[in-house]
Design a protein around this motif. Structure first.
Motif: not given
Length: 95
Positions: A42-49, A79-81, A84-93
């Motif tokens: 029951q821990t929030n988990v995320g990934y960036a790519t 999305e973060i930069e 100079g590269q866009i990084i997409y992030k996703i995480w659970t709540v």
């Protein structure tokens, strides 16, 4: 994005942009054990790519994966930069 365990950085292909949907699906499915290990606690988990296709796949499948272990989660994206590269992030709540 507080209290999120980020699993990216532990695989050599974390920074790869995949050529096909098949590759994205195979890669994202390979991440399943990493995500479920934290979700089951029951821990929030995320990934960036840098590959938006991976984020789209995960956004669809995160709730299903959580449902397999009787959890309800919301999914957040950003999305973060970086350099100079866009990084997409996703995480659970947890809901």
């Amino acid at each position: 994005m507080r209290n999120v365990i980020w699993i990216n950085g532990s695989h050599k292909d974390d920074t790869r942009v995949f050529d096909s949907d098949f590759e994205v699906e195979e890669w994202a499915r390979a991440l399943y054990p990493d995500f479920v290990a934290y979700l089951s606690e029951q821990t929030n988990v995320g990934y960036a790519t840098p590959d938006e296709k991976v984020i789209n796949y995960l956004a669809f499948h995160f709730p299903q994966w959580a449902d397999y272990i009787n959890l309800k989660v919301g999914v957040c994206t950003a999305e973060i930069e970086r350099n100079g590269q866009i990084i997409y992030k996703i995480w659970t709540v947890k809901l």
